[in-house]
Design a protein around this motif. Structure first.
Motif, mmCIF file in Angstrom:
data_model
loop_
_atom_site.group_PDB
_atom_site.id
_atom_site.type_symbol
_atom_site.label_atom_id
_atom_site.label_comp_id
_atom_site.label_asym_id
_atom_site.label_seq_id
_atom_site.Cartn_x
_atom_site.Cartn_y
_atom_site.Cartn_z
ATOM 1 N N VAL B 92 0.871 -1.174 0.000
ATOM 2 C CA VAL B 92 0.000 0.000 0.000
ATOM 3 C C VAL B 92 0.906 1.220 0.000
ATOM 4 C CG1 VAL B 92 -1.730 1.330 1.260
ATOM 5 C CG2 VAL B 92 -1.872 -1.176 1.205
ATOM 6 N N TYR B 93 0.697 2.097 -0.953
ATOM 7 C CA TYR B 93 1.496 3.310 -1.075
ATOM 8 C C TYR B 93 0.683 4.499 -0.588
ATOM 9 C CZ TYR B 93 5.070 0.804 -3.634
ATOM 10 O OH TYR B 93 6.086 -0.067 -3.976
ATOM 11 N N TYR B 94 1.279 5.237 0.354
ATOM 12 C CA TYR B 94 0.647 6.429 0.899
ATOM 13 C C TYR B 94 1.413 7.675 0.460
ATOM 14 C CZ TYR B 94 -1.632 3.353 4.371
ATOM 15 O OH TYR B 94 -2.377 2.381 5.005
ATOM 16 N N CYS B 95 0.678 8.713 0.115
ATOM 17 C CA CYS B 95 1.304 10.023 0.018
ATOM 18 C C CYS B 95 0.954 10.804 1.275
ATOM 19 C CB CYS B 95 0.897 10.773 -1.241
ATOM 20 S SG CYS B 95 -0.878 11.114 -1.429
ATOM 21 N N ALA B 96 1.817 11.708 1.664
ATOM 22 C CA ALA B 96 1.623 12.443 2.910
ATOM 23 C C ALA B 96 2.263 13.819 2.813
ATOM 24 C CB ALA B 96 2.234 11.672 4.077
ATOM 25 N N ARG B 97 1.721 14.765 3.557
ATOM 26 C CA ARG B 97 2.341 16.088 3.651
ATOM 27 C C ARG B 97 3.345 16.057 4.794
ATOM 28 N NH1 ARG B 97 -0.910 21.720 4.421
ATOM 29 N NH2 ARG B 97 -1.358 20.840 6.490
ATOM 30 N N GLY B 98 4.567 16.464 4.484
ATOM 31 C CA GLY B 98 5.589 16.487 5.510
ATOM 32 C C GLY B 98 6.849 15.838 5.007
ATOM 33 N N PRO B 99 7.871 15.698 5.881
ATOM 34 C CA PRO B 99 7.714 15.887 7.324
ATOM 35 C C PRO B 99 7.574 17.351 7.730
ATOM 36 C CG PRO B 99 9.998 15.406 6.791
ATOM 37 C CD PRO B 99 9.227 15.248 5.515
ATOM 38 N N THR B 100 6.723 17.606 8.734
ATOM 39 C CA THR B 100 6.474 18.954 9.202
ATOM 40 C C THR B 100 7.415 19.245 10.372
ATOM 41 O OG1 THR B 100 4.192 18.702 8.492
ATOM 42 C CG2 THR B 100 4.701 20.565 9.945
ATOM 43 N N TYR B 101 7.081 18.836 11.579
ATOM 44 C CA TYR B 101 8.040 18.874 12.677
ATOM 45 C C TYR B 101 8.636 17.474 12.830
ATOM 46 C CZ TYR B 101 5.792 23.315 13.573
ATOM 47 O OH TYR B 101 5.300 24.584 13.447
ATOM 48 N N GLY B 102 9.031 16.920 11.689
ATOM 49 C CA GLY B 102 9.554 15.569 11.685
ATOM 50 C C GLY B 102 8.474 14.519 11.640
ATOM 51 N N ASP B 103 7.218 14.943 11.482
ATOM 52 C CA ASP B 103 6.122 13.993 11.556
ATOM 53 C C ASP B 103 5.174 14.185 10.376
ATOM 54 O OD1 ASP B 103 5.555 16.327 13.868
ATOM 55 O OD2 ASP B 103 3.980 16.065 12.382
ATOM 56 N N TYR B 104 4.186 13.312 10.299
ATOM 57 C CA TYR B 104 3.209 13.343 9.229
ATOM 58 C C TYR B 104 1.807 13.371 9.808
ATOM 59 C CZ TYR B 104 7.077 12.104 6.175
ATOM 60 O OH TYR B 104 8.254 12.118 5.477
ATOM 61 N N ASN B 105 1.127 14.495 9.647
ATOM 62 C CA ASN B 105 -0.235 14.615 10.158
ATOM 63 C C ASN B 105 -1.282 14.391 9.082
ATOM 64 O OD1 ASN B 105 -2.203 15.240 12.205
ATOM 65 N ND2 ASN B 105 -2.491 17.207 11.177
ATOM 66 N N ASP B 106 -0.889 14.570 7.835
ATOM 67 C CA ASP B 106 -1.855 14.493 6.739
ATOM 68 C C ASP B 106 -1.432 13.415 5.762
ATOM 69 O OD1 ASP B 106 -1.553 17.865 7.210
ATOM 70 O OD2 ASP B 106 -3.488 16.875 7.487
ATOM 71 N N TRP B 107 -2.318 12.439 5.566
ATOM 72 C CA TRP B 107 -2.055 11.277 4.731
ATOM 73 C C TRP B 107 -3.168 11.090 3.707
ATOM 74 C CZ3 TRP B 107 1.743 7.296 6.190
ATOM 75 C CH2 TRP B 107 2.456 7.608 7.361
ATOM 76 N N GLY B 108 -2.814 10.487 2.570
ATOM 77 C CA GLY B 108 -3.828 9.981 1.682
ATOM 78 C C GLY B 108 -4.395 8.693 2.246
ATOM 79 N N GLN B 109 -5.405 8.166 1.597
ATOM 80 C CA GLN B 109 -6.042 6.929 2.071
ATOM 81 C C GLN B 109 -5.207 5.699 1.757
ATOM 82 O OE1 GLN B 109 -9.762 7.088 -0.071
ATOM 83 N NE2 GLN B 109 -8.956 5.952 -1.807
ATOM 84 N N GLY B 110 -4.260 5.833 0.836
ATOM 85 C CA GLY B 110 -3.421 4.708 0.445
ATOM 86 C C GLY B 110 -3.981 3.986 -0.763
ATOM 87 N N THR B 111 -3.084 3.439 -1.562
ATOM 88 C CA THR B 111 -3.492 2.658 -2.718
ATOM 89 C C THR B 111 -2.611 1.414 -2.820
ATOM 90 O OG1 THR B 111 -3.971 2.738 -5.097
ATOM 91 C CG2 THR B 111 -1.980 3.867 -4.380
ATOM 92 N N LEU B 112 -3.254 0.267 -3.000
ATOM 93 C CA LEU B 112 -2.519 -0.991 -3.084
ATOM 94 C C LEU B 112 -1.987 -1.178 -4.502
ATOM 95 C CD1 LEU B 112 -1.615 -3.770 -1.983
ATOM 96 C CD2 LEU B 112 -3.886 -4.637 -2.645
ATOM 97 N N VAL B 113 -0.693 -1.420 -4.594
ATOM 98 C CA VAL B 113 -0.058 -1.747 -5.865
ATOM 99 C C VAL B 113 0.514 -3.156 -5.754
ATOM 100 C CG1 VAL B 113 1.698 -1.150 -7.554
ATOM 101 C CG2 VAL B 113 0.485 0.669 -6.313
ATOM 102 N N THR B 114 0.076 -4.013 -6.637
ATOM 103 C CA THR B 114 0.541 -5.396 -6.670
ATOM 104 C C THR B 114 1.461 -5.578 -7.879
ATOM 105 O OG1 THR B 114 -1.491 -6.176 -5.633
ATOM 106 C CG2 THR B 114 -0.164 -7.811 -6.793
ATOM 107 N N VAL B 115 2.627 -6.154 -7.637
ATOM 108 C CA VAL B 115 3.549 -6.472 -8.723
ATOM 109 C C VAL B 115 3.425 -7.953 -9.018
ATOM 110 C CG1 VAL B 115 5.935 -6.499 -9.499
ATOM 111 C CG2 VAL B 115 5.107 -4.636 -8.027
ATOM 112 N N SER B 116 2.906 -8.250 -10.192
ATOM 113 C CA SER B 116 2.676 -9.647 -10.553
ATOM 114 C C SER B 116 2.448 -9.745 -12.056
ATOM 115 C CB SER B 116 1.461 -10.192 -9.811
ATOM 116 O OG SER B 116 1.161 -11.508 -10.235
ATOM 117 N N SER B 117 2.816 -10.899 -12.594
ATOM 118 C CA SER B 117 2.571 -11.142 -14.014
ATOM 119 C C SER B 117 1.233 -11.847 -14.210
ATOM 120 C CB SER B 117 3.697 -11.985 -14.612
ATOM 121 O OG SER B 117 3.846 -13.186 -13.893
#
Lengths: 107, 117
Positions: B92-117
């Motif tokens: 699951v890949y998340y995008c996020a704003r930050g790091p702000t004070y070294g942390d992440y308060n705002d995240w996307g919901q996440g998206t699952l990426v599967t690597v497979s043939s």
């Protein structure tokens, strides 16, 4: 890389209990530590930043302490909605690294 | 309240390139860092890297040779590319704003990426 080691890996406790989770850094990170709560299928939620500062909107039963290499997250009175996995994260140096997680179960 | 939304293919063939975009809304993309973080199924969180709105980047050394993060301030979005993917890049890949004070308060919901043939 700085390694973050959490203990325990899992814990089971009852509603109303006091729960403490520990995070140890492989080298000093001052107070560059954050704690997150993650529920299944959801993004992590920031609870504590700068080791002991409570993020806005987070219940006051959550608290953080520590500096240097040893840190703790404490839940003073466990609630049913606190069932989740908890992660610590350091930002003293890059790459940013996370602990392996602590799974908290409500009895 | 900033909102972040990941988008991109949910299935990538081995040895191909994984490409994801994070669209930022309800906030300016300027003056912030923007990051990608991933989580293999059932495992912990791994920081991939960040980009500043000026375009400066910082990558995890474990992925640096294969990762590119870019930003389009005019379209308020930033992107992730990982080359030569293997099954170990399934997460699951998340995008996020930050790091702000070294942390992440705002995240996307996440998206699952599967690597497979």
């Amino acid at each position: 890389d700085i390694q973050m080691t959490q203990s325990p890996s899992s814990v089971s406790a009852s509603v109303g209990d006091r729960v403490t989770i520990t995070c140890r850094a492989s080298q000093g990170i001052s107070s560059w530590l954050a704690w997150y709560q993650q529920k299944p299928g959801k993004a992590p939620k920031l609870l504590i930043y700068a080791a002991s500062s409570l993020q806005s909107g987070v219940p006051s039963r959550f608290s953080g302490s520590g500096s240097g290499t040893d840190f703790t997250l404490t839940i003073s009175s466990l609630q049913p909605e606190d069932s989740a996995t908890y992660y610590c994260q350091q930002a003293n140096s890059f790459p940013i690294t996370f602990g392996q997680g602590t799974r908290l179960e409500i009895k | 309240q900033v909102q972040l939304q990941e988008s991109g293919p949910g299935l990538v063939m081995p040895s191909e390139t994984l490409s994801l975009t994070c669209t930022v809304s309800s906030a300016s993309i300027n003056n912030y860092y923007w990051s990608w973080i991933r989580q293999p199924p059932g495992k912990g969180l791994e920081w991939i890297g960040y980009i500043y709105f000026t375009g400066n980047t910082n990558y995890n050394p474990s992925l640096r040779s294969r990762v590119t993060i870019s930003i389009d301030t005019s379209k308020t979005r930033f992107s992730l590319k990982i080359d030569s993917v293997t099954a170990e890049d399934t997460a699951v890949y998340y995008c996020a704003r930050g790091p702000t004070y070294g942390d992440y308060n705002d995240w996307g919901q996440g998206t699952l990426v599967t690597v497979s043939s």
